[in-house]
Design a protein around this motif. Structure first.
Motif, PDB file in Angstrom:
ATOM      1  N   MET A   1       0.839  -1.212   0.000  1.00 16.86           N
ATOM      2  CA  MET A   1       0.000   0.000   0.000  1.00 16.86           C
ATOM      3  C   MET A   1       0.864   1.247   0.000  1.00 16.86           C
ATOM      4  O   MET A   1       1.828   1.310   0.764  1.00 16.86           O
ATOM      5  N   LYS A   2       0.514   2.210  -0.834  1.00 14.46           N
ATOM      6  CA  LYS A   2       1.269   3.458  -0.846  1.00 14.46           C
ATOM      7  C   LYS A   2       0.505   4.498  -0.007  1.00 14.46           C
ATOM      8  O   LYS A   2      -0.727   4.505  -0.040  1.00 14.46           O
ATOM      9  N   THR A   3       1.209   5.310   0.720  1.00 11.48           N
ATOM     10  CA  THR A   3       0.548   6.298   1.567  1.00 11.48           C
ATOM     11  C   THR A   3       0.785   7.698   1.021  1.00 11.48           C
ATOM     12  O   THR A   3       1.912   8.022   0.628  1.00 11.48           O
ATOM     13  N   TYR A   4      -0.242   8.485   0.981  1.00 14.94           N
ATOM     14  CA  TYR A   4      -0.139   9.861   0.475  1.00 14.94           C
ATOM     15  C   TYR A   4      -0.487  10.827   1.584  1.00 14.94           C
ATOM     16  O   TYR A   4      -1.468  10.626   2.309  1.00 14.94           O
ATOM     17  N   GLN A   5       0.293  11.862   1.709  1.00  9.63           N
ATOM     18  CA  GLN A   5      -0.038  12.952   2.648  1.00  9.63           C
ATOM     19  C   GLN A   5      -0.952  13.893   1.867  1.00  9.63           C
ATOM     20  O   GLN A   5      -0.584  14.328   0.777  1.00  9.63           O
ATOM     21  N   THR A   6      -2.137  14.195   2.387  1.00 11.96           N
ATOM     22  CA  THR A   6      -3.005  15.114   1.640  1.00 11.96           C
ATOM     23  C   THR A   6      -2.383  16.498   1.693  1.00 11.96           C
ATOM     24  O   THR A   6      -1.683  16.851   2.646  1.00 11.96           O
ATOM     25  N   ASN A   7      -2.609  17.252   0.647  1.00 14.54           N
ATOM     26  CA  ASN A   7      -2.024  18.599   0.593  1.00 14.54           C
ATOM     27  C   ASN A   7      -3.089  19.580   0.108  1.00 14.54           C
ATOM     28  O   ASN A   7      -4.241  19.218  -0.083  1.00 14.54           O
ATOM     29  N   GLY A   8      -2.694  20.796  -0.071  1.00 10.97           N
ATOM     30  CA  GLY A   8      -3.662  21.819  -0.469  1.00 10.97           C
ATOM     31  C   GLY A   8      -4.065  21.727  -1.933  1.00 10.97           C
ATOM     32  O   GLY A   8      -4.946  22.449  -2.378  1.00 10.97           O
ATOM     33  N   ALA A   9      -3.434  20.819  -2.689  1.00 12.86           N
ATOM     34  CA  ALA A   9      -3.686  20.782  -4.135  1.00 12.86           C
ATOM     35  C   ALA A   9      -5.053  20.183  -4.443  1.00 12.86           C
ATOM     36  O   ALA A   9      -5.292  19.003  -4.182  1.00 12.86           O
ATOM     37  N   PHE A  10      -5.917  20.997  -4.997  1.00  5.99           N
ATOM     38  CA  PHE A  10      -7.292  20.580  -5.301  1.00  5.99           C
ATOM     39  C   PHE A  10      -7.319  19.299  -6.120  1.00  5.99           C
ATOM     40  O   PHE A  10      -7.984  18.326  -5.768  1.00  5.99           O
ATOM     41  N   ASP A  12      -5.285  16.729  -6.774  1.00  3.84           N
ATOM     42  CA  ASP A  12      -4.903  15.451  -6.169  1.00  3.84           C
ATOM     43  C   ASP A  12      -5.976  14.977  -5.185  1.00  3.84           C
ATOM     44  O   ASP A  12      -6.420  13.837  -5.220  1.00  3.84           O
ATOM     45  N   ASN A  13      -6.375  15.879  -4.295  1.00  7.11           N
ATOM     46  CA  ASN A  13      -7.364  15.502  -3.282  1.00  7.11           C
ATOM     47  C   ASN A  13      -8.685  15.096  -3.932  1.00  7.11           C
ATOM     48  O   ASN A  13      -9.330  14.120  -3.535  1.00  7.11           O
TER      49      ASN A  13
END
Ligand SMILES: Cc1cc2nc3c(=O)[nH]c(=O)nc-3n(C[C@H](O)[C@H](O)[C@H](O)COP(=O)(O)O)c2cc1C
Length: 208
Positions: A1-10, A12-13
């Motif tokens: 499983m890959k983990t992503y840190q959510t960010n401010g980028a519309f 991607d989220n």
């Protein structure tokens, strides 16, 4: 499983949201423009909230092209009312068209080939091609930011429900006859014709 840190980028989220939360029901919200013309737009960030009182919620985001509230939001904040119409196999192409960004005041019913009919309680018109209509009074709005793509929750109290009797079976709305469609990721849409039944476990069965 890959983990992503959510960010401010519309972008991607947004992809994680629309890819994971599926299928999403579609509320087709009709409102009244300031000049008395009709506004119509679909929203798939949509859910039921409360049965008593009867409350629904949907989530309009700040328009990415202008950084401004969508017309639906401006109209609801001013008029304090709206109608929820439903998207089905018989009306989805017109509903899709109604999401087009038209100049303010241009009627999305006319543009999409949909038919406005008068409501009983609210001034916003209903969409004739929808077999169910909820006439709603605006209840609350929560905003989660001011940037393009920032979302909000708008809730409405359903004051009147209209149902086309041809989709009712034994006093209930029949899933088979409603033929609702939903939204997935990208350009994916869903039909509701592939169902299966699961019996709900009783407390006694769970505790066995
Ligand atoms: C099926 C479908 C579902 C949509 N769901 C949403 C949603 O949940 N939230 C949102 O902000 N926009 C959503 N949109 C985009 C809006 O419908 C679009 O921005 C529309 O122009 C808004 O119209 P308005 O400015 O008249 O309110 C969706 C579009 C489609 C085709």
């Amino acid at each position: 499983m890959k983990t992503y840190q959510t960010n401010g980028a519309f972008a991607d989220n947004y992809k994680f949201l629309i890819g994971s939360i599926i299928p999403r029901p579609i509320a087709v919200i009709s409102t009244l423009n300031i000049d008395g013309t009709n506004n119509l737009a679909p929203f798939s960030f949509f859910t039921a909230v409360s049965a008593s009182p009867m409350i629904i919620a949907f989530s309009p985001m700040i328009r990415t092209s202008t950084g401004d509230f969508k017309d639906t939001v401006k109209n609801i904040l001013r008029e304090k009312e709206f109608v929820v119409n439903f998207c089905t196999e018989d009306n989805y192409s017109q509903v899709n068209l109604s999401s087009t960004e038209l100049p303010f005041g241009e009627d999305e019913f006319t543009f999409s080939g949909l038919t406005p009919i008068e409501s009983q309680l609210v001034k916003a018109r209903r969409m004739k091609e929808s077999p169910v209509h909820f006439e709603c009074h605006f209840r609350d709005m929560l905003c989660y930011g001011k940037n393009a793509g920032s979302g909000s929750i708008i809730t409405g109290e359903v004051k009147l429900v209209h149902v086309d009797e041809s989709i009712m079976k034994e006093g209930k709305i029949s899933t088979e006859l409603l033929k609702a469609v939903g939204r997935g990721a990208g350009n994916d849409w869903f039909k509701t014709d592939s169902r299966f039944e699961v019996e709900r476990l009783t407390k006694a069965q769970i505790q066995k």
